[in-house]
Design an enzyme around this catalytic site. Sequence first.
Site, PDB file in Angstrom:
ATOM      1  N   ARG A 260       0.735  -1.206   0.061  1.00  0.00           N
ATOM      2  CA  ARG A 260       0.209   0.002   0.088  1.00  0.00           C
ATOM      3  C   ARG A 260       0.843   1.262  -0.041  1.00  0.00           C
ATOM      4  NH1 ARG A 260      -5.086  -1.698   4.121  1.00  0.00           N
ATOM      5  NH2 ARG A 260      -5.405  -3.555   2.852  1.00  0.00           N
ATOM      6  N   ARG A 275       2.267   0.693  10.387  1.00  0.00           N
ATOM      7  CA  ARG A 275       1.818   1.345   8.974  1.00  0.00           C
ATOM      8  C   ARG A 275       2.849   1.182   7.984  1.00  0.00           C
ATOM      9  NH1 ARG A 275      -2.669   4.447   8.867  1.00  0.00           N
ATOM     10  NH2 ARG A 275      -2.613   4.409  10.785  1.00  0.00           N
ATOM     11  N   GLU A 347      -6.569  -1.164  15.570  1.00  0.00           N
ATOM     12  CA  GLU A 347      -7.275  -1.966  14.245  1.00  0.00           C
ATOM     13  C   GLU A 347      -6.301  -3.117  13.956  1.00  0.00           C
ATOM     14  OE1 GLU A 347      -8.436   0.341  10.993  1.00  0.00           O
ATOM     15  OE2 GLU A 347      -8.781  -1.461   9.849  1.00  0.00           O
ATOM     16  N   SER A 350     -10.779  -5.937   9.909  1.00  0.00           N
ATOM     17  CA  SER A 350     -11.799  -5.121   9.230  1.00  0.00           C
ATOM     18  C   SER A 350     -12.699  -6.090   8.629  1.00  0.00           C
ATOM     19  CB  SER A 350     -11.628  -3.914   8.475  1.00  0.00           C
ATOM     20  OG  SER A 350     -12.347  -3.000   8.168  1.00  0.00           O
ATOM     21  N   ARG A 389       0.601  -6.533  12.476  1.00  0.00           N
ATOM     22  CA  ARG A 389       0.249  -6.007  13.660  1.00  0.00           C
ATOM     23  C   ARG A 389      -0.239  -7.133  14.541  1.00  0.00           C
ATOM     24  NH1 ARG A 389      -4.145  -1.056  11.983  1.00  0.00           N
ATOM     25  NH2 ARG A 389      -2.306  -0.074  10.578  1.00  0.00           N
TER      26      ARG A 389
END
Length: 423
Positions: A260, A275, A347, A350, A389
């Site tokens: 990403r 991230r 988070e 999702s 994560r």
Amino acid sequence: MLDIKKIRDNTIEVQAGLNKRGNYDLGPILALDEKRRKTLTNVEEMKSRQNIVSREIPKYKKEGKDCSEIFAEMKELSTKIKDLDAEVKAFDDEMRYQLLSFPNIPNEHVTVGKDESDNKEVRKWGEPRTFDFEIKAHWDIGVDLDILDFERAVKITGARFSMFKGEGARLQRALINFMLYTHCMEHHYTEISPPFMVNRESMTGTGQLPKFEDDAFHIPSKDFFLVPTAEVPVTNIYRDEILAEEDLPQYFTAYTPCFRQEAGSAGRDTRGLIRNHQFDKVEMVKFVHPDNSYQELEDLTQNAERILQLLEIPYRVVELCTGDLGFSSAKTYDIEVWMPSYNRYVEISSCSNFEDYQARRANIRFRDIESNKTRFLHTLNGSGLAVGRTFAAILENYQQADGTVSVPEKLTHYMWGKTVIGK
RNA sequence: GGAGAGAUGUCUGAGCUGGUUGAAGGAGCACGCCUGGAAAGCGUGUGUACACGUAAGUGUACCGAGGGUUCGAAUCCCUCUCUCUCCGCCA
């Protein structure tokens, strides 16, 4: 993608749904639709006449009639048809582009809200551990144990990349195997190992394009994209296909690295694994019958939660409000894991129901047994889980006073029997 | 990367000297007849999308994708994609 017929017939309802998410105006597309249909009717009449005359010509020729007058007239008609066809195509292209730019309509029960502050906590699991020593962030734990190397990752590639080493690399792989094992053997998903690059059609099918092209890594020579999530290749498995109703539901799980570009632009979480431009993820994807997609969402979310339960790491589940909902989603649960160094939940998964939004974009249908008609099915997906994560959460939640990290019991098998990292 | 062959409906497979071809034939599938039941046999039906219509229905488009030639293209021409065979290269 929204249904143009629905927009046309239930304009007020659709507009109300879009208003929950932001400023969207259906006016232009309705005007376009009107013009398109008018032109289409017109050109179709001309084509009908063209077909009728064309069928007559062989007879005239057989009779030895002179056709030059008809040819001249038909030539003119043919030119008109060509022009109008081009007009219709221009309308079609513009309409499709506009349709692709509308987000999904939130499910009616989803809370209307502005941003993440309006999200609703649904449930909590586990108690955050209390430490009787000074805790460290996962990047310090990892570097001190020599299982993470950020500096050399920067040298090799650049900022926002990371490198796992020794027992770190093994833990990463252990997590992938553990997650895949749980989803396949306990939750009955079928494992997929898909391509890590996809084409433009696939990215459009799941909703990353055309609006979010800047977020993806692009390979210009082939016009391919590095997968931002396994959702893209796996959902596109059935693009442009019609399934039998009895083939539903279908559950897939896939490990892929995820690439990403957007990560980093925010200037947050600049350190560690939270991230990055590249991270590992195990994804779950479901193709289901429209009648029970919301039950499937509950199940999917619990499948993701199960991983954290087995790893014994505290988390909570949050239902996203309309303002925080992803572009293609109708309803989303985020799972947030307890991260001691952040002193809050972060988070880690999702889980979304896209209803028929992706199915319509990607043209994935099933044949309804009763009516024998084709219908768009519903797609869902959820992280199960983000591996980087999870890695970070384990280092932080399982850290010990001497700087070592104990291995969650369920993971020791995948860690070749190792019970403590750093010893 | 080089040379050649090909891409047609659920499948198989014609058509490819341009003109009732949505597309022959076969298989499959669905329904009906026949049968005590089944098989065989016989009959009928069997794509998708869009537009118009309350509906029945009608029209248009689709023979890998996109352009072109023509009054008219599955059929001729160009470009691209993919598949197969041979050669080269390669984990």
